[in-house]
Motif scaffolding. Sequence first.
Motif, PDB file in Angstrom:
ATOM      1  N   VAL A   1      39.357 -61.483 -81.297  1.00 43.29           N
ATOM      2  CA  VAL A   1      38.959 -62.159 -80.068  1.00 43.29           C
ATOM      3  C   VAL A   1      38.857 -61.149 -78.932  1.00 43.29           C
ATOM      4  N   VAL A   2      37.704 -61.163 -78.239  1.00 48.92           N
ATOM      5  CA  VAL A   2      37.461 -60.278 -77.104  1.00 48.92           C
ATOM      6  C   VAL A   2      37.089 -61.134 -75.904  1.00 48.92           C
ATOM      7  N   ALA A   3      37.730 -60.873 -74.770  1.00 48.45           N
ATOM      8  CA  ALA A   3      37.399 -61.555 -73.519  1.00 48.45           C
ATOM      9  C   ALA A   3      36.537 -60.640 -72.667  1.00 48.45           C
TER      10      ALA A   3
ATOM     11  N   PHE B   1      27.068 -54.814 -77.846  1.00 49.27           N
ATOM     12  CA  PHE B   1      28.140 -54.878 -78.837  1.00 49.27           C
ATOM     13  C   PHE B   1      27.691 -54.354 -80.204  1.00 49.27           C
ATOM     14  N   ARG B   2      26.530 -54.767 -80.658  1.00 46.72           N
ATOM     15  CA  ARG B   2      26.071 -54.379 -82.002  1.00 46.72           C
ATOM     16  C   ARG B   2      25.975 -52.865 -82.138  1.00 46.72           C
TER      17      ARG B   2
ATOM     18  N   ASP C   1      34.866 -56.146 -67.502  1.00 47.60           N
ATOM     19  CA  ASP C   1      36.223 -56.068 -68.011  1.00 47.60           C
ATOM     20  C   ASP C   1      36.193 -56.624 -69.422  1.00 47.60           C
ATOM     21  N   LEU C   2      36.553 -55.808 -70.393  1.00 47.23           N
ATOM     22  CA  LEU C   2      36.602 -56.225 -71.795  1.00 47.23           C
ATOM     23  C   LEU C   2      38.034 -56.078 -72.279  1.00 47.23           C
TER      24      LEU C   2
ATOM     25  N   LEU D   1      35.145 -50.782 -76.863  1.00 47.37           N
ATOM     26  CA  LEU D   1      35.097 -51.618 -75.661  1.00 47.37           C
ATOM     27  C   LEU D   1      35.123 -50.745 -74.409  1.00 47.37           C
ATOM     28  N   GLY D   2      35.917 -49.693 -74.429  1.00 45.80           N
ATOM     29  CA  GLY D   2      35.964 -48.759 -73.298  1.00 45.80           C
ATOM     30  C   GLY D   2      34.632 -48.070 -73.057  1.00 45.80           C
TER      31      GLY D   2
END
Length: 189
Positions: free
Chosen positions: A27-29, A52-53, A120-121, A99-100
């Motif tokens: 899970v990623v917010a 993301f991909r 913000d991830l 994510l960074g």
Amino acid sequence: MEKPGSQQKVPPPVPFDGAAGLDDAIVVALGCNDCGVWKDCREALEAALARFRAEGLDVVARSSWWRSAAWPDPDDPPFLNGVVIVRTEHGPHELMAALGRIEEAFGRQRGAANAPRTLDLDLIAYGRTTGDLDGLILPHPRAAVRRFVMGPLAEIAPGWVNPLTEQTAAQAADQAEVGCDARPTTGTT
């Protein structure tokens, strides 16, 4: 800095189909309250998801975007938040690095805590992994009390269970103490 793309129709929420099981959910917010070079936060968040991909993350479920007042300073611009469930071959630390890189490409500047940000991830959960993994604490230690995280997660996976609190996402969303004004929206921020 990543440049804004062409305006695209925003897809509706996609619930988690459960094929892999919620115990395996990664899970990623996502959040934004400074649109930077994009016309609004919705466009910035959609552009982030599109990236993301390229980082080895396949989105298998996504919430709608939720609007909430900035916290802890409601005088800051409001946030647009959402949650996705991803599949990836990355381990937790590799995922955080990916994510960074996305945050950096979107102009994320690390400064004062809770300051406005272009992107913000947060890694909320990596399956049932718990504990301190060399500085990476899983599940995310504050996610369970944030409606702007648990509300979107409950939208796509209401039966997801926090491996520490044993609360479902739906229960946590109902009992959240932070961001209680968070609501799904079709508008922009």
